[in-house]
Design a protein around this motif. Structure first.
Motif, short mmCIF file in Angstrom:
data_model
loop_
_atom_site.label_atom_id
_atom_site.label_comp_id
_atom_site.label_asym_id
_atom_site.label_seq_id
_atom_site.Cartn_x
_atom_site.Cartn_y
_atom_site.Cartn_z
N LEU A 54 -123.61 -29.85 38.29
CA LEU A 54 -122.28 -29.84 38.85
C LEU A 54 -121.33 -30.61 38.28
O LEU A 54 -121.91 -32.04 37.71
N TYR A 55 -119.86 -30.75 38.14
CA TYR A 55 -119.44 -31.35 37.56
C TYR A 55 -118.41 -32.75 38.17
O TYR A 55 -118.13 -32.37 39.79
N ARG A 56 -118.12 -33.76 38.40
CA ARG A 56 -117.57 -34.78 38.71
C ARG A 56 -116.37 -34.29 39.35
O ARG A 56 -115.75 -34.87 40.53
N PHE A 57 -115.48 -33.66 39.21
CA PHE A 57 -113.96 -33.38 38.96
C PHE A 57 -114.17 -31.88 38.82
O PHE A 57 -114.32 -31.11 37.85
N LYS A 58 -113.10 -31.31 39.99
CA LYS A 58 -113.43 -30.41 40.47
C LYS A 58 -112.91 -28.69 39.13
O LYS A 58 -111.54 -29.40 38.22
N ASN A 59 -112.65 -27.93 38.61
CA ASN A 59 -112.18 -27.95 37.30
C ASN A 59 -112.04 -28.24 35.94
O ASN A 59 -110.84 -27.58 35.21
N SER A 60 -113.04 -28.45 35.43
CA SER A 60 -112.89 -30.20 34.86
C SER A 60 -112.62 -29.45 33.18
O SER A 60 -112.32 -29.69 31.97
N ARG A 61 -113.17 -28.51 32.96
CA ARG A 61 -114.06 -27.73 32.12
C ARG A 61 -112.86 -26.34 31.85
O ARG A 61 -111.81 -26.59 30.87
N VAL A 62 -111.83 -25.91 33.12
CA VAL A 62 -111.01 -25.73 32.77
C VAL A 62 -109.48 -26.40 31.93
O VAL A 62 -108.88 -25.76 32.07
N LYS A 64 -109.66 -28.97 30.62
CA LYS A 64 -109.31 -29.22 29.61
C LYS A 64 -109.36 -28.73 28.29
O LYS A 64 -108.37 -28.75 27.42
N GLU A 65 -109.99 -26.98 28.22
CA GLU A 65 -109.24 -26.27 27.56
C GLU A 65 -108.00 -25.62 27.75
O GLU A 65 -107.82 -25.62 26.20
N LEU A 66 -107.39 -25.96 29.00
CA LEU A 66 -105.68 -25.54 29.23
C LEU A 66 -105.35 -26.79 28.10
O LEU A 66 -104.36 -26.44 28.53
N SER A 67 -105.93 -27.72 28.28
CA SER A 67 -104.37 -28.58 27.86
C SER A 67 -105.00 -29.18 26.28
O SER A 67 -104.41 -30.24 25.69
N PHE A 68 -105.49 -28.23 25.89
CA PHE A 68 -105.71 -28.60 24.38
C PHE A 68 -103.91 -28.87 22.41
O PHE A 68 -103.10 -28.48 24.21
N ALA A 69 -104.38 -29.11 21.89
CA ALA A 69 -103.03 -30.05 21.50
C ALA A 69 -102.96 -29.11 20.14
O ALA A 69 -104.16 -29.62 19.52
N THR A 70 -102.31 -29.28 19.68
CA THR A 70 -102.19 -28.84 17.79
C THR A 70 -101.61 -29.64 17.14
O THR A 70 -100.78 -30.89 17.88
N LYS A 71 -101.60 -29.54 15.70
CA LYS A 71 -100.91 -30.51 14.67
C LYS A 71 -99.12 -30.78 15.34
O LYS A 71 -98.86 -31.44 15.24
N ARG A 72 -98.38 -29.21 14.97
CA ARG A 72 -97.35 -28.65 15.61
C ARG A 72 -96.68 -29.47 16.96
O ARG A 72 -95.66 -29.45 17.46
N ASN A 73 -97.37 -29.50 18.18
CA ASN A 73 -96.97 -30.18 19.07
C ASN A 73 -96.41 -31.66 19.06
O ASN A 73 -95.68 -31.89 19.93
N SER A 74 -97.49 -32.40 17.80
CA SER A 74 -96.78 -33.70 18.14
C SER A 74 -95.93 -34.43 17.59
O SER A 74 -94.71 -33.46 16.89
N PRO A 75 -94.61 -35.30 17.67
CA PRO A 75 -93.65 -35.07 17.49
C PRO A 75 -92.72 -35.91 16.43
O PRO A 75 -93.91 -36.42 15.79
N LYS A 76 -91.69 -35.67 15.10
CA LYS A 76 -91.48 -36.22 13.86
C LYS A 76 -90.00 -36.45 13.83
O LYS A 76 -89.12 -36.09 15.04
#
Length: 78
Positions: A54-62, A64-76
């Motif tokens: 049981l997770y504290r927040f509904k769909n927490s794993r989903v 987390k997986e959908l909010s991934f960030a890559t190195k190219r996402n960061s502003p330069k």
């Protein structure tokens, strides 16, 4: 002359096609199947107890997986 030859050709092909004698009857083989009146005994369904997390927040794993960030996402800075 070309149109007269075309019309003559179409009428000739139409007449030849309709003059074909097709009396062939196709016979289909059928299979007779009887009606089954007996019913089989029902199977017992085994119930297994499984542990679920049981997770504290509904769909927490989903989320987390959908909010991934890559190195190219960061502003330069330019």
């Amino acid at each position: 002359m070309k149109t007269v030859a075309t019309i003559f050709f179409i009428i000739f092909i139409g007449t030849a096609a309709s003059a074909q004698d097709r009396n062939e009857t196709v016979k289909v083989e059928t299979i007779e199947m009887g009606i089954v009146t007996e019913t089989a005994a029902s199977k017992k369904i085994e119930r297994k107890q499984e542990v679920t997390r049981l997770y504290r927040f509904k769909n927490s794993r989903v989320k987390k997986e959908l909010s991934f960030a890559t190195k190219r996402n960061s502003p330069k800075m330019a």
